[in-house]
Design a protein around this motif. Structure first.
Motif, short mmCIF file in Angstrom:
data_model
loop_
_atom_site.label_atom_id
_atom_site.label_comp_id
_atom_site.label_asym_id
_atom_site.label_seq_id
_atom_site.Cartn_x
_atom_site.Cartn_y
_atom_site.Cartn_z
N ASP A 58 0.83 -1.21 0.00
CA ASP A 58 0.00 0.00 0.00
C ASP A 58 0.87 1.26 0.00
OD1 ASP A 58 -2.25 -1.58 0.03
OD2 ASP A 58 -2.68 -1.29 2.17
N ALA A 59 1.93 1.24 0.81
CA ALA A 59 2.82 2.40 0.88
C ALA A 59 3.58 2.58 -0.43
CB ALA A 59 3.80 2.24 2.05
N SER A 60 3.99 1.49 -1.04
CA SER A 60 4.69 1.59 -2.33
C SER A 60 3.78 2.20 -3.39
CB SER A 60 5.15 0.20 -2.79
OG SER A 60 6.13 -0.32 -1.91
N GLU A 61 2.53 1.77 -3.39
CA GLU A 61 1.58 2.32 -4.35
C GLU A 61 1.38 3.82 -4.12
OE1 GLU A 61 -2.51 0.68 -6.41
OE2 GLU A 61 -2.15 0.22 -4.29
N ARG A 62 1.36 4.21 -2.85
CA ARG A 62 1.13 5.62 -2.51
C ARG A 62 2.35 6.49 -2.80
NH1 ARG A 62 -0.56 4.57 2.13
NH2 ARG A 62 0.93 5.39 3.63
N PHE A 63 3.53 6.02 -2.44
CA PHE A 63 4.73 6.85 -2.52
C PHE A 63 5.54 6.64 -3.80
CE2 PHE A 63 4.29 6.26 2.23
CZ PHE A 63 3.74 7.52 2.44
N ASP A 64 5.54 5.41 -4.33
CA ASP A 64 6.35 5.11 -5.51
C ASP A 64 5.52 5.00 -6.78
OD1 ASP A 64 8.83 4.88 -4.04
OD2 ASP A 64 8.10 2.95 -3.30
N GLY A 65 4.20 5.00 -6.64
CA GLY A 65 3.34 4.95 -7.81
C GLY A 65 3.26 3.60 -8.47
N VAL A 66 3.63 2.55 -7.73
CA VAL A 66 3.59 1.20 -8.31
C VAL A 66 3.38 0.20 -7.19
CG1 VAL A 66 6.11 0.88 -8.17
CG2 VAL A 66 4.78 -0.42 -9.84
N ARG A 67 2.65 -0.88 -7.51
CA ARG A 67 2.40 -1.95 -6.54
C ARG A 67 3.07 -3.22 -7.06
NH1 ARG A 67 -1.51 -2.13 -2.52
NH2 ARG A 67 -1.87 -4.23 -1.64
#
Length: 445
Positions: A58-67
């Protein structure tokens, strides 16, 4: 049109008598508000501790723009990245690793045994940390050199389990940058995690089950490696659950130079660190006012040609950078010791002698042909170094970072008898008589 503002604001310390604290306060310094960052990332760290892999994704999707599809990078992706690595980059990484390994090999520590009294010895064994988590950032620059600098000393120290985390990249399908993966494969690192930022640090510290039942991501015992202020804050929050190497802030270079120094070299070296980050610090300390003008002229010539011109200008003109004027090189040494730079270059007559008098620095680079960039890549030294003045009490990453000293005490009865009077006296003085009894009983039976 008015002349552009100078790159380096000048602090003139000539003729000023300052206490140690006043001198430290007078010097330019990057601001690193770790407390505010810690408040911002605490929910992320706590979420990862509670929910594991789902929280990381979830954090990767939020901060890095990718899951990422998986947190653990498949071995096939590591192998493919190495197969497709530019041969010149591979050769450079191999050279860098070989030089670091040569230096680190000399830092291995043998077991030391001291005979305190006949029949009584104390030994110190050096035992590697069992499992370490190495962090390699993936923001403004791709840093395969940081893979080398983290992995090689851990391997030389004999660490049994190495896991490396680096942020997932949207343009590479949620995997870390292929050059990072290739460097891992080249060095034999098989456990690579596609996670960055505070969530990666939390994952390393607390562990989790990988997605889709791909097996456990086991917690580590020590987290090392550079990162932005949020990575630093996360390391602060997990300290105690795991060990950390340091709270490293923006990169720094300080140069101590006299009038014989080459201005073009100094300007290039100041720019090289400013290239990292708008918050990077570049400091020139000199007893030659005319040198400041000459370096300014070189900066005006070189900065417009730089790829990252805007970032460099921000760093050089920021409050963390500047030139410091002193009466002489002796006073200059006081200034650079008060500053305690991550990287310190010495461009003076008798540079080796001056360098030998430095007490606070992450690494010292001696003379005109030892630029910081050499240490970043191919000197054999390590580029993960203390920042923010922390070189006053800590050193750079190395073999010793991954070793623990364990004392082994071996006394026979006669040797214990020689220590009995002092030990029982001190036990009584401290109001801990059972300590003394534990010794006395061995002579009463």
């Amino acid at each position: 049109m008015p002349d552009p503002a100078p790159f380096l604001a000048v602090t003139d310390l000539r003729g000023r008598t300052l206490s140690a604290s006043e001198l430290t306060a007078a010097l330019p310094r990057a601001e690193l508000d770790v407390e505010s960052a810690a408040r911002a990332v605490r929910p992320v760290v706590e979420d990862v501790a509670a929910r594991g892999a789902d929280a990381v994704l979830d954090a990767s999707e939020r901060f890095d723009g990718v899951r990422p599809e998986h947190l653990r990078v498949p071995q096939a992706e590591l192998d493919r990245a190495l197969d497709e690595l530019d041969p010149q980059i591979r050769d450079a990484l191999e050279q860098s690793a070989a030089r670091v390994r040569a230096v680190d090999g000399a830092q291995q520590r043998p077991e030391e045994t001291v005979q305190v009294v006949p029949g009584g010895t104390v030994s110190q064994r050096w035992v590697p940390v069992r499992r370490v988590g190495l962090y390699v950032p993936g923001g403004r620059a791709v840093l395969p050199s940081s893979v080398v600098m983290n992995v090689v000393p851990a391997q030389v120290a004999g660490v049994g389990e190495i896991v490396l985390a680096s942020p997932p990249q949207k343009e590479f399908g949620g995997l870390p940058h292929p050059t990072i993966l290739a460097a891992c494969a080249l060095l034999g690192v098989t456990e690579v995690i596609a996670a960055g930022g505070a969530q990666a640090v939390a994952l390393l510290a607390h562990g989790a089950e990988d997605v889709d039942g791909d097996g456990p991501l086991t917690p580590v015992d020590l987290v090392t490696g550079p990162g932005n202020v949020y990575v630093v804050a996360a390391k602060r929050l997990v300290r105690g659950t795991v060990g950390i190497d340091a709270e490293a802030g923006p990169t720094e270079i300080a140069i101590l130079a006299d009038r014989a120094a080459e201005p073009a070299y100094l300007a290039a070296d100041l720019i090289s660190q400013a290239e990292h980050d708008p918050a990077a610090a570049s400091i020139l300390v000199t007893d030659a006012p005319e040198l400041v003008g000459a370096v300014e002229a070189e900066l005006a010539r070189q900065v417009p040609l730089a790829l990252h011109r805007e970032r460099i200008e921000q760093a050089l003109r920021g409050p963390q950078s500047g030139a410091v004027l002193v009466e002489d090189i002796g006073r200059g040494l006081e200034v650079v010791d008060a500053y305690g730079a991550e990287h310190l270059e010495i461009h003076t007559a008798d540079a080796a002698e001056v360098a030998a008098r430095v007490t606070n620095a992450g690494a010292v680079f001696v003379g005109p042909h030892s630029p910081v960039s050499l240490g970043d890549y191919a000197a054999g030294s390590n580029h993960v170094l203390p920042t923010g003045g922390s070189s006053r009490y800590s050193g750079g990453l190395g073999v010793q970072t991954f070793l623990r000293g364990i004392h082994v005490v071996d006394y026979d009865r006669d040797a214990l008898a020689t220590a009995r009077p002092a030990a029982t006296t001190l036990a009584a003085a401290e109001g801990l008589p059972a300590h003394g009894t534990a010794i006395d009983i061995r002579f009463e039976r």
